[in-house]
Design a protein around this motif. Structure first.
Motif, mmCIF file in Angstrom:
data_model
loop_
_atom_site.group_PDB
_atom_site.id
_atom_site.type_symbol
_atom_site.label_atom_id
_atom_site.label_comp_id
_atom_site.label_asym_id
_atom_site.label_seq_id
_atom_site.Cartn_x
_atom_site.Cartn_y
_atom_site.Cartn_z
ATOM 1 N N LEU A 1 0.840 -1.188 0.000
ATOM 2 C CA LEU A 1 0.000 0.000 0.000
ATOM 3 C C LEU A 1 0.881 1.246 0.000
ATOM 4 N N LEU A 2 0.600 2.164 -0.934
ATOM 5 C CA LEU A 2 1.423 3.365 -1.088
ATOM 6 C C LEU A 2 0.538 4.599 -0.920
ATOM 7 N N PHE A 3 0.678 5.272 0.252
ATOM 8 C CA PHE A 3 -0.124 6.454 0.580
ATOM 9 C C PHE A 3 0.670 7.729 0.295
ATOM 10 N N LEU A 4 -0.065 8.810 0.053
ATOM 11 C CA LEU A 4 0.577 10.121 0.024
ATOM 12 C C LEU A 4 0.956 10.500 1.448
ATOM 13 N N ASN A 5 2.164 10.987 1.636
ATOM 14 C CA ASN A 5 2.648 11.374 2.965
ATOM 15 C C ASN A 5 1.754 12.479 3.530
ATOM 16 N N PRO A 6 1.071 12.227 4.664
ATOM 17 C CA PRO A 6 0.143 13.241 5.205
ATOM 18 C C PRO A 6 0.845 14.509 5.663
ATOM 19 N N ALA A 7 2.175 14.450 5.817
ATOM 20 C CA ALA A 7 2.913 15.653 6.246
ATOM 21 C C ALA A 7 3.522 16.400 5.070
ATOM 22 N N SER A 8 3.258 15.964 3.845
ATOM 23 C CA SER A 8 3.885 16.581 2.679
ATOM 24 C C SER A 8 3.140 17.834 2.247
ATOM 25 N N SER A 9 3.847 18.666 1.479
ATOM 26 C CA SER A 9 3.215 19.881 0.952
ATOM 27 C C SER A 9 2.145 19.546 -0.083
ATOM 28 N N ALA A 10 2.244 18.348 -0.719
ATOM 29 C CA ALA A 10 1.258 17.948 -1.716
ATOM 30 C C ALA A 10 -0.123 17.796 -1.096
ATOM 31 N N VAL A 11 -0.188 17.359 0.163
ATOM 32 C CA VAL A 11 -1.476 17.238 0.850
ATOM 33 C C VAL A 11 -2.093 18.612 1.064
ATOM 34 N N LYS A 12 -1.263 19.572 1.433
ATOM 35 C CA LYS A 12 -1.779 20.926 1.656
ATOM 36 C C LYS A 12 -2.320 21.511 0.356
ATOM 37 N N ARG A 13 -1.610 21.285 -0.756
ATOM 38 C CA ARG A 13 -2.107 21.785 -2.040
ATOM 39 C C ARG A 13 -3.429 21.122 -2.405
ATOM 40 N N ARG A 14 -3.542 19.832 -2.155
ATOM 41 C CA ARG A 14 -4.788 19.118 -2.469
ATOM 42 C C ARG A 14 -5.929 19.624 -1.609
#
Length: 425
Positions: A300-313
């Motif tokens: 299972l490959l999740f987007l890192n919840p601490a990444s800047s990509a989550v904030k943009r999303r």
């Protein structure tokens, strides 16, 4: 359409499921008195208001649309009926020939097996065969036998009359008879070129798939049951590479392909996305444990919840700050608890990535076949609202151009992302 209710995407605007397949079979609705899903007869001169003006031989656009819809539905039904008839003919021959042929020889064994009750229809089959011989209609020597001229009801009658001979091979006589009863309606309509409604066609496809499985036409693998090969897909699948169906959103996907059917029986499960809600929220932790303990390898490959990509999303979707990251964190904690309950946690791997998420994909492979569910991320739409592609990959029934299909493309992309990701402790 597959027995699971999935359809190939249309090749043109008037393909089954397009505008020509609106209720009544023609764009703009059906004439009064025609039930929904049925196709009306092409309008004649009386309907056009020209009863006294002589015969009208031309067909208008609506009449051509009706005829095309009829032909498409009848074609799909005919393929299934042909498969069933050939399979049943093979079964009847394999079981009854060794019993009757040593005593009666040649094609007389079919006459003997029919007995007095079937004397009339078997003699008719013999006569049709002789006419076909004289007129040169037998193009394949393998068809030069009486059994090839028996119809589906006659093959069924042979099976019912000699059920004790078939009983060691098939568990449920009633299930076979019920499936054949459902097909008889469709067979009657197709053989007389009458209008076939969509619900009857779907019922026939489900009954055919069930009957082929009972008669031993399937692989017997639970993995293959998740997405049975559709007869029409097998014929025209090259037009769509390995795309089996397209759904406008995930709700309609799950209506036709529930999570249990998608993930159950998997031997390998790879998933990539932001939060993997289709798996985490629709497939219980206990079921995941049993699946892994049964031998399935999970990555299972999740987007890192601490990444800047989550904030943009979050900004794209108009969510409050931290709302999406908390949701992803909860999903990761859930699958970590699942992994902690396994005897061999090494078979259940969890990683995170920090790149901009471009798609979510669930790549499910079994012993005989593979399925992928893929969604691209839209700028203003949640994953639940995004269009879904269902792909077939690996094993039997894969289209001829599968090497250039989308399943392999997303598999390669997953492996590349996995190599650049970090494990979750």
């Amino acid at each position: 359409m597959s027995s699971g209710g999935l359809e190939l995407p249309p090749g043109d605007s008037s393909h089954e499921g397009g505008p020509a397949d609106a209720p009544g079979g023609v764009p703009g609705g059906a004439p009064t008195g025609i039930p929904a899903g049925a196709v009306s007869l092409a309008g004649g001169p009386a309907e056009a208001g020209n009863a006294g003006a002589g015969a009208e031989l031309d067909w208008g656009a609506e009449a051509w649309s009706e005829v095309r819809t009829r032909a498409q539905r009848a074609g799909r039904a005919y393929i299934w009926l042909n498969l069933i008839e050939q399979r049943l003919r093979s079964v009847v021959g394999a079981v009854l020939r060794p019993i009757y042929e040593p005593v009666h020889g040649g094609d007389d064994w079919v006459v003997a097996a029919a007995g007095p009750a079937g004397q009339e229809w078997v003699q008719r089959a013999v006569a049709v065969r002789e006419v076909s011989r004289r007129k040169g209609y037998l193009l394949d020597s393998a068809d030069d036998n009486v059994l090839s001229f028996l119809t589906l009801p006659q093959l069924r009658e042979l099976m019912v009359q000699h059920w004790p001979c078939f009983e060691p091979y098939f568990d449920d006589r009633r299930e076979i008879e019920l499936a054949l009863d459902e097909l008889e309606v469709t067979r009657n309509v197709v053989s007389r070129n009458r209008a076939l409604s969509r619900p009857v066609l779907e019922q026939a496809e489900r009954a055919s798939a069930r009957l082929l499985e009972v008669l031993g036409g399937g692989s017997g693998s639970p993995a293959a049951d998740r997405l049975p090969i559709d007869a029409v897909e097998d014929l025209v699948g090259d037009r769509y590479a390995d795309v089996v169906s397209v759904h406008p959103d995930r709700v309609r996907l799950q209506r036709n392909l529930p999570a249990e059917d998608l993930f159950g029986g998997a031997r390998r499960l790879d998933a990539i996305g932001i939060g993997l809600n289709l798996l985490v929220q629709n497939f219980s932790g206990r079921r995941l444990v049993r699946l892994t303990e049964a031998g399935c390898r999970v990555r299972l490959l999740f987007l890192n919840p601490a990444s800047s990509a989550v904030k943009r999303r979050e900004r794209e979707l108009g969510l409050r700050k931290g709302e999406l990251s908390r949701s992803v964190e909860m999903n990761i904690l859930h699958v970590r608890r699942v992994r902690a309950g396994l005897r061999d946690p090494s078979r259940f791997e969890i990683h995170v990535f920090d790149e901009t998420p471009r798609f979510t994909a669930y790549l499910v492979e079994g012993q005989a076949s593979g399925i992928a569910v893929v969604q691209s991320y839209l700028r203003r739409a949640r994953g639940m609202e995004s269009p879904v592609l269902v792909l077939r990959g690996g094993g039997r029934g894969v289209p001829k151009d599968a090497d250039h299909g989308l399943f392999a493309t997303y598999r390669e992309e997953f492996e590349s992302m996995w190599e650049d990701s970090r494990p979750v402790s």
